[in-house]
Design a protein around this motif. Sequence first.
Motif, short mmCIF file in Angstrom:
data_model
loop_
_atom_site.label_atom_id
_atom_site.label_comp_id
_atom_site.label_asym_id
_atom_site.label_seq_id
_atom_site.Cartn_x
_atom_site.Cartn_y
_atom_site.Cartn_z
N GLN A 118 0.83 -1.20 0.00
CA GLN A 118 0.00 0.00 0.00
C GLN A 118 0.87 1.26 0.00
O GLN A 118 0.58 2.23 -0.71
CB GLN A 118 -0.93 0.00 1.21
CG GLN A 118 -1.83 1.23 1.29
CD GLN A 118 -2.75 1.37 0.09
OE1 GLN A 118 -3.69 0.61 -0.07
NE2 GLN A 118 -2.46 2.32 -0.80
N TRP A 122 1.02 4.33 -2.80
CA TRP A 122 0.89 5.75 -2.48
C TRP A 122 2.08 6.55 -2.99
O TRP A 122 1.92 7.63 -3.57
CB TRP A 122 0.75 5.94 -0.97
CG TRP A 122 -0.62 5.65 -0.44
CD1 TRP A 122 -1.81 5.82 -1.09
CD2 TRP A 122 -0.94 5.16 0.87
NE1 TRP A 122 -2.86 5.47 -0.26
CE2 TRP A 122 -2.36 5.06 0.94
CE3 TRP A 122 -0.19 4.81 1.99
CZ2 TRP A 122 -3.02 4.62 2.08
CZ3 TRP A 122 -0.85 4.38 3.13
CH2 TRP A 122 -2.25 4.28 3.17
N ASP A 125 1.92 7.21 -6.63
CA ASP A 125 0.97 8.26 -7.01
C ASP A 125 1.61 9.64 -6.99
O ASP A 125 1.08 10.58 -7.60
CB ASP A 125 -0.24 8.25 -6.07
CG ASP A 125 -1.16 7.07 -6.30
OD1 ASP A 125 -1.08 6.47 -7.40
OD2 ASP A 125 -1.95 6.75 -5.40
N PRO A 310 0.40 9.94 1.58
CA PRO A 310 -0.66 9.06 1.07
C PRO A 310 -1.90 9.87 0.71
O PRO A 310 -1.98 11.07 0.96
CB PRO A 310 -0.94 8.12 2.24
CG PRO A 310 -0.56 8.92 3.44
CD PRO A 310 0.61 9.77 3.02
N GLU A 311 -2.86 9.19 0.11
CA GLU A 311 -4.13 9.84 -0.24
C GLU A 311 -4.89 10.23 1.01
O GLU A 311 -4.82 9.56 2.02
CB GLU A 311 -4.98 8.89 -1.09
CG GLU A 311 -4.37 8.58 -2.44
CD GLU A 311 -5.21 7.63 -3.26
OE1 GLU A 311 -4.88 7.43 -4.45
OE2 GLU A 311 -6.19 7.07 -2.72
#
Length: 311
Positions: A118, A122, A125, A310-311
Amino acid sequence: MINDNRWGILYCPKHEMLGSPKRRWEKIEACLKSNGVEYDFVQSESSAGVDRLIKMMINNGYRTIVVVGGDSALNDAVNCLMQADRNDRERVALGVIPNGLMNDFAHFWGLREDDYDQIIKWLKDRRVRKIDLGCIRYANKHGEACRRYFLNCINIGLVATIMNLRRQTRHYSGSRTLSFIMSFILMIFQRLEYRMHVKINNDDLNRSIMTMCVGNATGYGQTPNAVPYNGLLDVSVVYHPGMTQLLEGIYLFVRGKFLNHKSVHPYRTRKVEVLEARKALVGIDGRLMRTPSGPFTITVEQEVINFLIPE
């Protein structure tokens, strides 16, 4: 010239952690490959090594530098970035995959150990946020002007000693909370208060103080409301409580309600002047630093590092 999408990865293994450093890297490597990440990998096991290798990555044109390590490794990385030319620093985005004993800055952003897949998604991105750094300016024993940047916090006094004990007890306990409790028990044998003279905003504190934390972020639970993007530092000053209050303080600390304790005095500021901190140890991002010789000043520098979040 390095491909703009290619990451420079610096792995800082922690041999005192449970599990093999080689197996941890193999898991991370598998996640990098499954996510199609192009990268170059180097490994360092010392502060000097981090400094040398980060400089190498900056000079070679990497736009994404990811530290696989803890708060101390991140601290070394940002200090190296702050030595670089501003234009070079602006081109670099720094990311972290938590791997150390103390990962509080990663935890602030919701990044957890072993959640490699995960985290890599991130990072890929490439969501960049400019973040603040705290800065301590001091003179060393030779009278030379020095400065050191921090992401999380500076501790002065008892908690600097506890953070050092925590590093040792974490090796045996393997638990974040348990290591703190063991450290608090061991602190019975430590000096419990220090003569300090501190100026914060309009307050002039000249008295015995148990510990002080200056936080750019959560400060290992002592500045829980601090955020590294508002141009301000949070400060918690703790006077010496009685034994009953001390036990209550330990309970509130573990529960994440440190500021609720009556002996804790919180501030929010841009500058802290420490005119005296007699015999008090100083910790920066969880690592003991050589105690500054004489007065020192702690300030904040706003939006100076590009950090991958992260988002």
